[in-house]
Write a protein that holds these residues in place. Structure first.
Motif, PDB file in Angstrom:
ATOM      1  N   GLY D 234       1.105  -1.225  -0.432  1.00 19.98           N
ATOM      2  CA  GLY D 234      -0.175   0.292  -0.201  1.00 19.98           C
ATOM      3  C   GLY D 234       0.942   1.300   0.044  1.00 19.98           C
ATOM      4  O   GLY D 234       0.583   2.247  -0.366  1.00 19.98           O
ATOM      5  N   ASN D 235       2.249   0.696   0.608  1.00 22.38           N
ATOM      6  CA  ASN D 235       3.401   2.622   0.569  1.00 22.38           C
ATOM      7  C   ASN D 235       4.096   2.241  -0.561  1.00 22.38           C
ATOM      8  O   ASN D 235       5.406   2.246  -0.036  1.00 22.38           O
ATOM      9  CB  ASN D 235       3.021   2.888   1.725  1.00 22.38           C
ATOM     10  CG  ASN D 235       3.640   1.201   2.393  1.00 22.38           C
ATOM     11  OD1 ASN D 235       3.841   0.411   2.076  1.00 22.38           O
ATOM     12  ND2 ASN D 235       4.003   2.146   3.728  1.00 22.38           N
ATOM     13  N   GLU D 236       3.652   1.489  -1.607  1.00 19.69           N
ATOM     14  CA  GLU D 236       5.150   1.806  -2.724  1.00 19.69           C
ATOM     15  C   GLU D 236       5.891   2.781  -3.257  1.00 19.69           C
ATOM     16  O   GLU D 236       5.118   3.738  -3.243  1.00 19.69           O
ATOM     17  CB  GLU D 236       5.127   0.897  -3.248  1.00 19.69           C
ATOM     18  CG  GLU D 236       4.267  -0.874  -3.823  1.00 19.69           C
ATOM     19  CD  GLU D 236       3.935  -1.586  -3.221  1.00 19.69           C
ATOM     20  OE1 GLU D 236       1.730  -0.364  -3.563  1.00 19.69           O
ATOM     21  OE2 GLU D 236       3.241  -2.284  -2.709  1.00 19.69           O
ATOM     22  N   GLU D 237       7.300   2.261  -3.558  1.00 15.32           N
ATOM     23  CA  GLU D 237       7.288   3.657  -4.414  1.00 15.32           C
ATOM     24  C   GLU D 237       7.116   3.998  -6.023  1.00 15.32           C
ATOM     25  O   GLU D 237       6.444   3.267  -6.298  1.00 15.32           O
ATOM     26  CB  GLU D 237       8.680   3.986  -4.896  1.00 15.32           C
ATOM     27  CG  GLU D 237       9.472   3.944  -3.458  1.00 15.32           C
ATOM     28  CD  GLU D 237       9.654   5.360  -2.920  1.00 15.32           C
ATOM     29  OE1 GLU D 237       9.635   6.161  -3.436  1.00 15.32           O
ATOM     30  OE2 GLU D 237       9.700   5.552  -1.227  1.00 15.32           O
ATOM     31  N   PRO D 238       6.534   5.140  -6.325  1.00  9.66           N
ATOM     32  CA  PRO D 238       6.087   5.217  -7.845  1.00  9.66           C
ATOM     33  C   PRO D 238       7.319   4.271  -8.156  1.00  9.66           C
ATOM     34  O   PRO D 238       8.247   4.784  -8.286  1.00  9.66           O
ATOM     35  CB  PRO D 238       6.149   6.987  -7.580  1.00  9.66           C
ATOM     36  CG  PRO D 238       6.116   7.224  -6.822  1.00  9.66           C
ATOM     37  CD  PRO D 238       6.857   6.517  -5.627  1.00  9.66           C
ATOM     38  N   ASN D 239       6.537   3.744  -9.859  1.00  7.86           N
ATOM     39  CA  ASN D 239       7.560   3.317 -10.368  1.00  7.86           C
ATOM     40  C   ASN D 239       8.575   3.861 -11.336  1.00  7.86           C
ATOM     41  O   ASN D 239       7.247   4.799 -12.094  1.00  7.86           O
ATOM     42  CB  ASN D 239       6.268   2.149 -11.409  1.00  7.86           C
ATOM     43  CG  ASN D 239       7.485   0.728 -11.830  1.00  7.86           C
ATOM     44  OD1 ASN D 239       8.725   0.855 -11.846  1.00  7.86           O
ATOM     45  ND2 ASN D 239       6.680   0.146 -12.360  1.00  7.86           N
ATOM     46  N   LYS D 240       9.733   3.516 -11.617  1.00  9.30           N
ATOM     47  CA  LYS D 240      10.586   4.679 -12.334  1.00  9.30           C
ATOM     48  C   LYS D 240       9.945   4.339 -13.673  1.00  9.30           C
ATOM     49  O   LYS D 240      10.664   3.218 -14.199  1.00  9.30           O
ATOM     50  CB  LYS D 240      12.045   5.419 -12.003  1.00  9.30           C
ATOM     51  CG  LYS D 240      12.201   6.146 -12.504  1.00  9.30           C
ATOM     52  CD  LYS D 240      13.998   6.194 -12.297  1.00  9.30           C
ATOM     53  CE  LYS D 240      14.390   7.138 -13.037  1.00  9.30           C
ATOM     54  NZ  LYS D 240      14.776   7.232 -15.088  1.00  9.30           N
ATOM     55  N   GLN D 241       9.262   4.797 -14.963  1.00 10.61           N
ATOM     56  CA  GLN D 241       9.009   4.647 -16.045  1.00 10.61           C
ATOM     57  C   GLN D 241      10.481   4.251 -16.884  1.00 10.61           C
ATOM     58  O   GLN D 241      11.676   5.681 -16.766  1.00 10.61           O
ATOM     59  CB  GLN D 241       8.588   4.825 -16.975  1.00 10.61           C
ATOM     60  CG  GLN D 241       6.060   4.288 -16.934  1.00 10.61           C
ATOM     61  CD  GLN D 241       5.434   5.114 -17.600  1.00 10.61           C
ATOM     62  OE1 GLN D 241       6.374   6.155 -18.451  1.00 10.61           O
ATOM     63  NE2 GLN D 241       4.653   4.916 -17.842  1.00 10.61           N
ATOM     64  N   ASP D 242      11.161   3.037 -17.511  1.00 11.88           N
ATOM     65  CA  ASP D 242      12.149   3.048 -18.580  1.00 11.88           C
ATOM     66  C   ASP D 242      12.151   2.517 -19.372  1.00 11.88           C
ATOM     67  O   ASP D 242      11.193   1.130 -19.363  1.00 11.88           O
ATOM     68  CB  ASP D 242      13.258   3.308 -17.593  1.00 11.88           C
ATOM     69  CG  ASP D 242      14.807   4.528 -18.510  1.00 11.88           C
ATOM     70  OD1 ASP D 242      14.097   4.446 -19.461  1.00 11.88           O
ATOM     71  OD2 ASP D 242      15.373   4.496 -16.983  1.00 11.88           O
ATOM     72  N   TYR D 243      12.624   2.574 -20.272  1.00 16.48           N
ATOM     73  CA  TYR D 243      12.784   1.624 -21.876  1.00 16.48           C
ATOM     74  C   TYR D 243      13.428   0.529 -21.953  1.00 16.48           C
ATOM     75  O   TYR D 243      13.420  -0.195 -22.071  1.00 16.48           O
ATOM     76  CB  TYR D 243      13.014   2.361 -23.170  1.00 16.48           C
ATOM     77  CG  TYR D 243      12.231   3.876 -23.031  1.00 16.48           C
ATOM     78  CD1 TYR D 243      11.097   3.894 -23.101  1.00 16.48           C
ATOM     79  CD2 TYR D 243      12.677   5.218 -23.417  1.00 16.48           C
ATOM     80  CE1 TYR D 243       9.539   4.806 -23.244  1.00 16.48           C
ATOM     81  CE2 TYR D 243      11.477   5.950 -23.028  1.00 16.48           C
ATOM     82  CZ  TYR D 243      11.097   5.566 -23.519  1.00 16.48           C
ATOM     83  OH  TYR D 243       9.472   6.713 -23.253  1.00 16.48           O
ATOM     84  N   GLN D 244      14.588   0.717 -20.642  1.00 16.39           N
ATOM     85  CA  GLN D 244      15.743  -0.203 -21.406  1.00 16.39           C
ATOM     86  C   GLN D 244      16.348  -0.521 -19.621  1.00 16.39           C
ATOM     87  O   GLN D 244      15.575   0.238 -18.374  1.00 16.39           O
ATOM     88  CB  GLN D 244      16.779  -0.454 -22.060  1.00 16.39           C
ATOM     89  CG  GLN D 244      16.465  -0.512 -23.180  1.00 16.39           C
ATOM     90  CD  GLN D 244      17.867   0.046 -24.310  1.00 16.39           C
ATOM     91  OE1 GLN D 244      18.511   0.895 -23.851  1.00 16.39           O
ATOM     92  NE2 GLN D 244      17.480  -0.816 -25.100  1.00 16.39           N
ATOM     93  N   GLU D 245      16.860  -1.690 -19.811  1.00 14.78           N
ATOM     94  CA  GLU D 245      17.973  -1.687 -18.167  1.00 14.78           C
ATOM     95  C   GLU D 245      18.185  -0.502 -17.331  1.00 14.78           C
ATOM     96  O   GLU D 245      19.487   0.137 -18.432  1.00 14.78           O
ATOM     97  CB  GLU D 245      17.982  -3.428 -17.690  1.00 14.78           C
ATOM     98  CG  GLU D 245      16.989  -4.326 -17.779  1.00 14.78           C
ATOM     99  CD  GLU D 245      17.304  -4.937 -18.850  1.00 14.78           C
ATOM    100  OE1 GLU D 245      17.282  -4.353 -20.600  1.00 14.78           O
ATOM    101  OE2 GLU D 245      17.225  -5.919 -19.638  1.00 14.78           O
ATOM    102  N   GLU D 246      19.088  -0.388 -16.520  1.00 12.05           N
ATOM    103  CA  GLU D 246      19.932   0.329 -15.897  1.00 12.05           C
ATOM    104  C   GLU D 246      21.429  -0.272 -16.841  1.00 12.05           C
ATOM    105  O   GLU D 246      21.836  -0.704 -17.401  1.00 12.05           O
ATOM    106  CB  GLU D 246      20.146   0.226 -14.796  1.00 12.05           C
ATOM    107  CG  GLU D 246      19.234   0.302 -13.621  1.00 12.05           C
ATOM    108  CD  GLU D 246      19.351   1.959 -13.657  1.00 12.05           C
ATOM    109  OE1 GLU D 246      20.409   2.585 -13.397  1.00 12.05           O
ATOM    110  OE2 GLU D 246      18.335   2.529 -13.756  1.00 12.05           O
ATOM    111  N   GLY D 247      22.059   0.982 -17.337  1.00 11.56           N
ATOM    112  CA  GLY D 247      22.959   1.488 -18.148  1.00 11.56           C
ATOM    113  C   GLY D 247      23.022   0.881 -19.889  1.00 11.56           C
ATOM    114  O   GLY D 247      23.630   0.720 -20.073  1.00 11.56           O
ATOM    115  N   GLY D 248      21.466   0.139 -20.139  1.00 16.84           N
ATOM    116  CA  GLY D 248      21.638   0.163 -21.401  1.00 16.84           C
ATOM    117  C   GLY D 248      21.622  -1.257 -21.858  1.00 16.84           C
ATOM    118  O   GLY D 248      21.943  -2.379 -21.205  1.00 16.84           O
TER     119      GLY D 248
END
Lengths: 191, 327, 203, 268, 101, 169
Positions: D234-248
């Motif tokens: 119920g108190n999750e962090e907002p999801n950081k939208q991204d297109y690929q994994e960290e570092g590509g």
């Protein structure tokens, strides 16, 4: 040495393929085995120095004849297993072998025994294709023309036979019309 | 038959196999890129620089994809059909002189696997056997669309072999030989055959489209009519073999057309070699070009074109050539 | 508008296509084939694609790097607006959006608060059912619920939902006077003028 | 936008609708007011029994006997130039008097008139097929059979047209629930997996607006998406939208959400 | 090991025998045609071998004509088969018992 | 959906140890997602648009294949009617492993506005779905975003895991 190896290899392959052709119950096996056998036969022609004959064998037999047979298979709906009832297998095999040996002996014996001399000896220096061309268009001109005419006649006959009543299609007719045709057919057979 | 000859032949065969398998993959990349540019798209961009590694990704995926052999297919023939397509495509390469002969370490290399004296007939014959890939694959697939595709393949190949043969007959009459090397040498002295046989050139070119099954005559594996034709039931690398065969065929016919009609590699200089490669590249590009520009024809139009237009023209061409040569 | 009223369809690239009769007999068809071949229509096709390739006029938007500007009329995930004057929520909990929703995906719960105003306690929109028709925004008497431009959504679960806190304009956005007002249905995009082409009157 | 209606007296009117409100009938006119229709009706009356005829909305409506329908349509097509059957279907009056009302909408291209032939049949009766007169009636009659269960005699292929052949029930009957009956609710499960799979797959979910924010199997909160099956607190962090994994990704072009820009000219 | 004419003749005999087995055994007409093609090919191998070993082109000529005959036989035969198939719906040999066609 | 007893997406978010083989195979698979041409309704138009010049799926290596045997991902674009449910299952079964399903648009996700007798209430009643895209219809960009999420998902799993047949029951 190479020749012997090639001969035995291709002889084995050809016999296997043709054996599959005559014994299998899968029509598709028969077709592909026959096509492969034809190609292997052309290998004999290449070994025997009849290059042109080999190429013609590939183009005509595998390219055209087998493709037409494939067409026929699709038309007659025999692409799957074919059901046939056979008689005694051993009688068939024995009779066939006997007949084959007889035929070959009758035709080959005179040639093997007497020392024949060539009518149209191979000329040195000219390739097989040139020689074939020279003989075909001088001594064998008339048979060649006759063969060409025969092919034309066969083509016309094939078109006429196959093209007959092509507009008649059972799938587009309703039940009564099909029934009428069936009745007509039965009447013919019974009378 | 000395050992050097044997080794040389083996090396040549391996080189041709490797180069043209790779080229077939690169060919798909070129096709996607060129079609994309002609349609104002970008084509593969994300994988590797300019999407160059797209071929690798596709290859890895196809290799690791599950290989389904459906229950009702005729198993052995289903498995062997893609091999026939790929193998016949590469077999046809045996009689094609790809480059003029050159010298490496004091040893003269002829970039032709076997200079048999019936070269053209051999190429045509082996391409005729190439029919059996789609035909057997389609008939063994237990699938209506594959069967339709097999029927179309048989019809198209039988018909267009006639056109190919008759179109090639007139140049053969002029040269007086069936070897492709002789064709090349004839054209060094007498100029390109295309100037004296323009009709035969065009007919042969049109028939090449039918024999490779490219777009104006792309009826054998037509996405919008008969799902994927003979390839409908194939998955993974078996389907990839069909693909490689198709593209290798395109490359080889792009070699054959310039050698017969457009002077080949000329007198064998480096310039001539590059000229042959350039001509080949143009014909390959033309395959892609027509795919972007032209619509497909219907099967009946294809047959109509073959038997009522192209074949009479080819026969007339042969007859005229004969008369001109006789008088 | 001036330009729009004085339009003349005679020029500007419009022309009537002359549809010729289709030939019926063999000779006519043959003539047509000859005509078409020597008018080189096939080669015109070749030239067109070649021209495009040479011009290299690529129309692709490479999406993750570049994005299209979203028009003000675009109806994506809903937003809840605040009042400019007081930063209070605009929604008065009338429930009209819940009533009008044709796919029945809005669910709200209200109560009467201390100041005897209606207050929204629970407000969710089930985006799995929502068809983004815009009726809720249209019916809202306070212009509270509107549509936004957020279109990059995907999940492992079959039903996305948005709740009131997510949709509501954040209070710091409001403080910065940055709340974007919905321009409403029928609003035109910034580039609309360039896009307008004259329709021929005969059309 | 919706058309603006003056709202001066909006409070004077009741804003709710009467539950038992019956819409007023469109006024009927005598056939004699239109001479073309009058002539047609006279011609029709000479041969067939016409029960009732009037004009509504500039179209003539003729009630006939159910048995005459083939003859009437043939007469209309051949003699009175009503060459087009634009629509035919049925109306369910089962609750009222256990009948169906069948209508055939005809159009005459030369007279520029539309005419409707109607008759009543009892529940369970069949109509005569007019497929041999108008080919379009083929599908219309199949649809009528599909939706109402009214069969047409002499129809060449009396099968369901829109719904699958093994469907049960006729959806346009007024007794048929919009969300389907028991059979419809389980149709695809029964057909694909068999009846025993009902327990595994479960009933259809039709409670459309209900949201359970702690159920991560079915619901994803926008901006707070989690993989399926994760426990929601119920108190999750907002999801950081991204297109690929960290570092590509190796050898793939790098994309990040921040680096993407909105292009200026969409007409590019 | 030298391959002589006899080798080829034996091969030809074997292939001919296989073809004959097929002709006797097959009941499906299309597969019967396949068997006849085998017969013709067996003969062709013999012709080509004799032509090679006697240095005479006549054998090859005969092989050409045999191929031509095979092609024309195929055209006419398939045509007849199509007619038969249309009339009777089968191409089984055992159904060809009526003399009336 | 909650009612399925069998969970076909086990250890969904958990970190998995990937070997280098897995990485190579996943790299190939994720960059060559071939889609089945499966437009059922209006979302199909958007799917076509994302394949066409403006949005150009080919940049990701995604091309549309007509045969399910050669396709990797089935994009269920549009309303799935009950009459069609049998066929979507058949086509899904014909696809070769590894295979994925993207459910595009509200109708395919949950039945959407068609809360009626003739529409399957969510295509996950019939086939297992990996990714759901809300929208009616989703923009082509949304579909491309979904494909990128699918690529992420492919790369996060072991290569052998995807080979395990995904079955609803």
């Amino acid at each position: 040495m190479f020749e012997a190896v090639a001969f035995y290899l291709f002889a084995f392959l050809t016999i296997t393929m043709f054996y599959i052709t005559v014994t299998t119950s899968q029509a598709l096996y028969a077709l592909s085995a026959l096509a492969a056998g034809m190609i292997f036969i052309s290998a004999f022609f290449f070994i025997l120095g009849a290059d042109f004959l080999g190429a013609v064998q590939i183009i005509v037999y595998t390219g055209a004849v087998m493709a037409l047979y494939a067409f026929g298979m699709m038309f007659f709906d025999t692409t799957r297993e074919v059901h046939e009832n056979h008689g005694n297998k051993y009688i068939v095999v024995g009779l066939a072998t006997l007949a084959a040996v007889l035929v070959v002996v009758i035709f080959a014996a005179p040639m093997v025994s007497t020392n024949m001399q060539a009518f149209y000896p191979m000329t040195e220096g000219a390739g097989n294709t040139e020689m074939v061309g020279m003989v075909l268009f001088t001594k064998y001109l008339v048979p060649f023309e006759v063969a060409a005419f025969m092919l034309l006649v066969a083509m016309v006959a094939g078109i006429v036979l196959a093209g007959k009543k092509m507009d008649l299609s059972l799938t587009l007719m309703n039940a009564e019309e099909i029934q009428a045709i069936e009745d007509e057919k039965n009447k013919k057979v019974l009378s | 038959m000395d050992n050097a000859y044997l080794i040389e032949t083996v090396i040549k065969v391996v080189v041709i196999l490797l180069v043209f398998s790779a080229l077939a993959g690169i060919g798909t990349y070129f096709e996607r890129k060129i079609l994309a540019f002609m349609q104002r798209r970008l084509g593969p961009m994300n994988v590797g620089p300019f999407g160059l590694l797209q071929v690798g990704a596709d290859g890895i995926k196809l290799f690791t994809k599950e290989d389904i052999i459906p229950t009702n297919v005729v198993g052995p023939i289903f498995k062997i059909a893609p091999v026939i397509t790929a193998a016949t495509a590469f077999m046809a390469a045996a009689a094609i002189p790809f480059l003029p002969s050159f010298t490496v370490f004091g040893y003269e290399v002829h970039p032709i696997v076997a200079d048999i004296n019936i070269g053209i007939l051999y190429v045509l014959g082996v391409m005729a056997i190439g029919l059996f890939g789609p035909l057997l694959g389609g008939m063994a697939s237990a699938n209506k669309f594959a069967l339709l595709s097999a029927a179309r393949a048989a019809a198209v190949f039988i018909s267009y072999e006639v056109v190919t043969g008759l179109a090639a007959l007139a140049p053969i009459m002029m040269v007086g030989s069936l070897s492709l090397i002789d064709f090349n040498n004839y054209q060094i002295e007498n100029g390109w055959i295309v100037w004296s046989q323009p009709l035969a050139f065009i007919l042969f070119w049109i028939a090449a489209f039918a024999e490779t099954g490219r777009t104006p005559f792309h009826l054998i594996a037509n996405d919008h009519e008969i799902i994927d034709g003979f390839g409908t039931e194939y998955s993974g690398m078996r389907w990839g073999l069909f693909f490689i065969g198709e593209y290798a065929n395109m490359f080889f016919i792009s070699f054959v057309i310039p050698i017969i009609f457009l002077g080949g590699f000329g007198d064998g200089t480096v310039l001539g070699a590059f000229a042959l490669l350039g001509k080949m590249a143009f014909f390959f590009f033309f395959f892609l070009w027509t795919r972007a520009a032209w619509p497909d024809v219907r099967p009946d139009q294809l047959m109509w074109l073959c038997w009522k237009v192209l074949m009479p023209l080819a026969v007339i061409n042969v007859v005229i050539t004969g008369f001109v040569m006789m008088f | 508008m001036e330009q729009f009223n004085n339009r003349n369809v005679a020029d500007n690239g419009y022309f009537m296509v002359d549809i010729e009769d289709y030939p019926t007999d063999g000779w006519g068809r043959f003539k047509r084939i000859i005509e078409r071949t020597f008018r080189l229509e096939l080669f015109v096709g070749l030239w067109v694609v070649m021209r495009e390739m040479i011009k290299f006029d690529i129309h692709t938007i490479s999406y993750p790097e570049e994005k299209m500007p979203i028009g003000p009329r675009y109806r994506a995930v809903h937003e809840m607006k605040r009042l400019w004057e007081s930063d209070a929520e605009r929604c008065i909990g009338c429930g009209l959006c819940e009533k009008i929703c044709i796919s029945d995906c809005i669910r709200m719960d209200t109560k009467i608060d201390e100041e005897s105003r209606k207050e929204v306690t629970e407000y969710t929109i089930n985006l799995g059912r929502c068809i983004f028709c815009g009726y809720c925004a249209e019916v809202c008497p306070e212009l509270a619920i509107t549509h936004g431009g957020e279109y990059e959504n995907a999940s492992d679960q079959r039903e996305h939902f948005v709740d009131y806190e997510y949709m509501l304009t954040p209070i710091d956005t409001m403080k910065a006077n940055a709340q974007k007002e919905f321009e409403g249905f029928g609003a035109i995009t910034p580039h609309e003028d360039e896009r307008v082409t004259k329709t021929p009157l005969s059309y | 936008m919706r058309a603006y209606t003056p709202k001066d007296d909006v409070q004077a009117k009741a804003y709710y609708t009467d539950r038992y409100y019956v819409a007023p009938q469109v006024p009927k006119q005598e056939v004699e007011t239109d001479e073309v229709f009058a002539a047609d009706l006279a011609a029709l009356k000479t041969k067939f029994d016409v029960k009732e005829a009037f004009i509504q909305m500039k179209q003539m409506i003729v009630y006939i006997n159910a048995n005459d329908i083939y003859g009437v349509l043939e007469f209309l097509r051949d003699e009175l130039t009503y060459t087009q059957l634009s629509e035919m279907s049925a109306i369910d009056w089962l609750a009222k008097d256990n009948t169906f009302e069948i209508f055939y909408q005809m159009l005459s291209m030369t007279k520029r008139k539309r005419l409707r032939i109607k008759f009543f049949i009892n529940n369970g009766d069949a109509v005569d097929s007019v497929e041999s007169l108008f080919r379009c009636a083929d599908w219309s009659e199949r649809e009528m059979f599909d939706m109402f269960g009214i069969e047409a005699n002499n129809h060449p292929f009396m099968k369901r047209i829109l719904l699958p052949y093994d469907w049960q029930g006729n959806p346009l009957l007024k007794t048929y629930p919009l969300e389907g009956d028991e059979f419809a609710a389980w149709y695809e499960v029964d057909k694909i997996y068999g009846k025993e799979a009902r327990d595994v797959i479960g009933p259809e979910i039709r409670d459309t607006a209900r949201v359970d924010r702690y159920d991560s199997e079915r619901f994803a909160r926008l901006g707070f998406e989690v993989p399926k099956g994760t426990k929601i607190t119920g108190n999750e962090e907002p999801n950081k939208q991204d297109y690929q994994e960290e570092g590509g990704v190796f050898l793939v072009k790098k994309f990040t959400k921040d680096a993407s820009k909105i292009i200026d000219d969409p007409q590019r | 090991m030298e391959i002589g004419l006899n080798h080829y003749l034996v091969l030809s005999t074997i292939l001919f025998a296989i073809g004959l087995i097929g002709v006797m055994r097959r009941k499906n007409l299309l597969l019967l045609f396949f068997a006849t093609e085998i017969l013709l090919n067996a003969v062709n191998v013999g012709f080509a071998a004799i032509s090679h070993y006697y240095g005479d082109l006549t054998g090859q000529m005969f092989a050409f004509f045999v191929i031509a005959i095979a092609a024309s036989e195929l055209a006419v035969g398939l045509g007849l088969l199509i007619v038969w198939h249309k009339r009777h719906g089968t191409i089984d040999l055992d159904t060809m018992t009526s003399m009336r066609g | 959906m909650a009612q399925h007893k069998v969970n076909y997406s086990q250890d969904g978010g958990l970190p998995v140890a990937l070997t280098s083989i897995d990485k190579i195979v996943n790299w190939g698979r994720s960059n060559s997602i071939w889609a089945l041409t499966y437009g059922l309704a209006c979302c199909g138009i958007e799917m076509m648009a994302s394949g066409a010049s403006r949005f150009d799926f080919d940049r990701y290596g995604t091309i549309f294949r007509a045969s399910p045997r050669q396709a990797d991902v089935m994009i269920v674009a549009g309303t799935l009617t009950k009459k069609h449910a049998e066929f979507i299952k058949r086509l899904y079964d014909q696809m070769t492993e590894p295979r994925w399903v993207i459910s595009m648009g509200s109708c395919a996700n949950t039945g959407g506005m068609f809360n009626t007798y003739a529409t399957v209430q969510g295509c996950d009643r019939v086939i297992p779905v990996d990714l759901y895209l809300p929208g009616c219809a989703p923009r082509p960009e949304t579909l491309q975003y979904g494909v990128m999420l699918l690529q992420k998902k492919i790369r996060a799993n072991k290569a052998g895991n995807a080979q395990k047949p995904k079955r609803l029951m």
